[in-house]
Design an enzyme around this catalytic site. Structure first.
Site, PDB file in Angstrom:
ATOM      1  N   ASP A 292     -13.013   0.410   3.462  1.00  0.00           N
ATOM      2  CA  ASP A 292     -12.195   1.412   4.154  1.00  0.00           C
ATOM      3  C   ASP A 292     -12.791   1.695   5.538  1.00  0.00           C
ATOM      4  O   ASP A 292     -12.653   2.807   6.058  1.00  0.00           O
ATOM      5  CB  ASP A 292     -12.077   2.704   3.339  1.00  0.00           C
ATOM      6  CG  ASP A 292     -10.912   3.570   3.801  1.00  0.00           C
ATOM      7  OD1 ASP A 292     -10.037   3.068   4.528  1.00  0.00           O
ATOM      8  OD2 ASP A 292     -10.892   4.765   3.453  1.00  0.00           O
TER       9      ASP A 292
ATOM     10  N   LYS B  28       0.839  -1.202   0.000  1.00  0.00           N
ATOM     11  CA  LYS B  28       0.000   0.000   0.000  1.00  0.00           C
ATOM     12  C   LYS B  28       0.869   1.245   0.000  1.00  0.00           C
ATOM     13  O   LYS B  28       1.810   1.355   0.788  1.00  0.00           O
ATOM     14  CB  LYS B  28      -0.885  -0.034   1.259  1.00  0.00           C
ATOM     15  CG  LYS B  28      -1.719   1.207   1.516  1.00  0.00           C
ATOM     16  CD  LYS B  28      -3.041   1.170   0.781  1.00  0.00           C
ATOM     17  CE  LYS B  28      -3.778   2.488   0.871  1.00  0.00           C
ATOM     18  NZ  LYS B  28      -4.652   2.587   2.026  1.00  0.00           N
TER      19      LYS B  28
HETATM   20  O1  DOR Z   1     -10.511   8.089   6.303  1.00  0.00           O
HETATM   21  C1  DOR Z   1      -9.512   7.382   6.319  1.00  0.00           C
HETATM   22  N1  DOR Z   1      -9.146   6.710   7.433  1.00  0.00           N
HETATM   23  N2  DOR Z   1      -8.765   7.316   5.222  1.00  0.00           N
HETATM   24  C2  DOR Z   1      -7.577   6.689   5.224  1.00  0.00           C
HETATM   25  O2  DOR Z   1      -6.913   6.733   4.231  1.00  0.00           O
HETATM   26  C3  DOR Z   1      -7.050   6.054   6.455  1.00  0.00           C
HETATM   27  C4  DOR Z   1      -8.121   5.732   7.384  1.00  0.00           C
HETATM   28  C5  DOR Z   1      -7.622   5.405   8.788  1.00  0.00           C
HETATM   29  O3  DOR Z   1      -6.674   4.635   8.910  1.00  0.00           O
HETATM   30  O4  DOR Z   1      -8.186   5.905   9.754  1.00  0.00           O
HETATM   31 ZN    ZN Z   2      -8.001   3.068   4.136  1.00  0.00          ZN
END
Ligand code: DOR
Ligand code: ZN
Length: 358
Positions: A265, A100
Site C-alpha cells: 500500500d 478494487k
Molecule cells: O493511506 C492510503 N492511501 N490508503 C488508501 O486506501 C489509499 C491510499 C492512497 O491512494 O493515497
Molecule cells: Zn491502497
C-alpha cells in the site's frame, strides 16, 4: 559480512500514480519486485473501464518495460456504483486481474466508491468476477452505517451515520463473511488489514479469502502517529491502531499461513500535500524490504519472510513464483529525509540495519 538472499517481491497492493510521480517512484518498486498490482484510484482519472486499463498499462510500461526490467505490472479496475458485469468482463479481457472496491469517501480518491453494499448491480458484478476468476480487492472499512440515534452514558449525540475511523474495519467484517458465503469461488483479498478482528476473521474463513498486510501497519502504532506531535507522514487509511492490533498483524505475518501476504500500500503524496492537506498514505516503497528484514530477524522469523513477501501472494493470484533473488547485507543505511525533493519516505531520517547489494 552477513548476507541474505530473498526472492523478488510480489507487491500485491501498490499505488503507482501517474505522470511525473509515476516516473519518480516506480524504480523503487520495479527494482525489487517480480509483480506489482497497481491500484486504480488515479486522481481525476480513475481506472474504471477497459480503455483506462489499457491506457494505464501502456503508461506504466513506458516507464518500466518488462523487456528491460524484471517487474511485471498487474492491473486493477475500480468498482464504482456505475460498474456493470459487461464493464468488468471487458476490463478482464483488457488484462485486469483484479477489481478494487473502495468505500465512498473513506480514503484518497474514493469519491466514486461504494456505499450501497447490497445493491443488485454490485452483486451481479461480484457474480461475474467469480465466473471469470478475477480477484476482488476490498478496502474493508464501513464509513457510513444506517443513521442511528446515538446516546452515550445518557447523553444524546444526535442521529449519526458516520462511523468512527478506528471502528470502520471491524464494522466491515460481516460484509466480507457474507460475500464469502454468497460467492464461494470468488477470491477475496481483505486489503491492508489493521485489527485483531480482521486477522481472526481471515483465519476463520475458507481459503478463497486472504489478506494483505502493509509494512507500516506491522511497525507503527497510533503512538507514533499522534502520541506526541502529529506525524502526517504516517497518516494512512485504514488508520494504524494500537499495540494489541499490531501484535495480531505480526502474528499473522509470522504464522506461515498462506492467507497472509504483503501488499505494501505504498501511497506517495508530495510533502506539501501531506503536511498541508493531511492526505492519507505512507510512501514505503524505498525501504520496505529492508524494514521487513529487520523486523523478521529481530523476532527470529527470517525463514518466514520469502513466503510472506513473495510466494504466498503469487500462489493466491496464480502467478509464477519469482525465480530471481536479490541479496541484502547487514550494514547500516540512513533513510534520506526527502526523495526527489518532494516526497518523504517511510522511516525518513532513521537508520536501517540492512541494505540491498548493488
Ligand atoms: O493511506 C492510503 N492511501 N490508503 C488508501 O486506501 C489509499 C491510499 C492512497 O491512494 O493515497
Ligand atoms: Zn491502497
Amino acid at each position: 559480512m552477513e548476507k541474505i538472499f530473498l526472492p523478488r517481491v510480489n507487491d500485491l497492493h501498490f499505488h503507482g500514480r501517474s505522470g511525473q510521480v509515476l516516473k519518480d517512484i516506480l524504480p523503487f518498486t520495479s527494482e525489487v519486485c517480480s509483480h506489482a498490482l497497481f491500484m486504480p484510484n488515479i486522481a481525476g482519472n480513475e481506472i474504471v473501464n477497459a480503455r483506462r486499463v489499457e491506457e494505464y498499462r501502456a503508461e506504466i510500461l513506458k516507464v518500466c518495460n518488462p523487456l528491460f526490467s524484471s517487474c511485471e505490472p498487474l492491473m486493477t479496475i475500480m468498482i464504482t456504483p456505475k460498474t456493470t458485469p459487461p464493464t468488468i468482463e471487458a476490463a478482464y479481457n483488457a488484462g485486469a486481474v483484479a477489481a478494487k472496491i473502495y468505500p465512498r469517501g473513506g480514503t484518497t480518491n474514493s469519491e466514486n466508491g461504494i456505499d450501497d453494499w447490497d445493491s443488485h448491480q454490485l452483486m451481479a458484478v461480484l457474480e461475474k468476477m467469480e465466473e471469470l476468476g478475477m480477484v476482488l480487492c476490498v478496502h474493508g472499512e464501513l464509513v457510513y452505517g444506517a443513521p442511528e440515534k446515538i446516546e452515550v452514558y445518557g447523553q444524546y449525540l444526535g442521529v449519526l451515520n458516520e462511523i468512527e475511523p478506528s471502528k470502520r474495519e471491524i464494522r466491515f467484517c460481516p460484509i466480507i463473511s457474507k460475500w464469502c458465503q454468497l460467492f464461494p469461488q470468488l477470491r477475496i483479498v481483505f486489503e491492508h488489514i489493521t485489527t485483531h478482528a480482521a486477522v481472526s476473521l481471515v483465519f476463520s474463513l475458507p481459503k478463497t479469502v486472504s489478506a494483505t498486510i502493509t509494512v507500516h501497519h506491522l511497525l507503527v502504532t497510533e503512538v507514533d502517529v499522534m502520541g506526541s506531535h502529529l506525524n502526517p507522514h504516517l497518516f494512512c487509511k485504514p488508520t494504524v491502531k494500537g499495540y494489541a492490533d499490531m501484535a495480531a498483524l505480526r502474528a499473522a505475518a509470522f504464522s506461515g499461513n498462506p492467507k497472509f501476504f504483503l501488499g505494501t500500500d505504498s501511497a506517495v503524496h508530495t510533502k506539501s500535500r501531506k503536511e498541508e492537506c493531511g492526505c492519507a498514505g505512507v510512501f514505503s516503497a524505498p525501504v520496505f524490504v529492508e524494514a521487513l528484514i529487520e523486523l523478521f530477524t529481530e523476532f527470529g522469523q527470517l525463514d518466514k519472510l520469502p513466503d510472506f513477501i513473495s510466494n504466498f501472494g503469487a500462489d493466491f493470484y496464480d502467478l509464477p513464483r519469482a525465480s530471481q533473488t536479490i541479496s541484502y547485507r547487514r550494514e547500516p543505511s540512513l533513510v534520506p529525509g526527502r526523495i526527489k525533493e518532494s516526497y518523504v519516505p517511510f522511516m525518513a531520517g532513521k537508520t536501517l540495519a540492512w541494505r540491498r547489494d548493488e
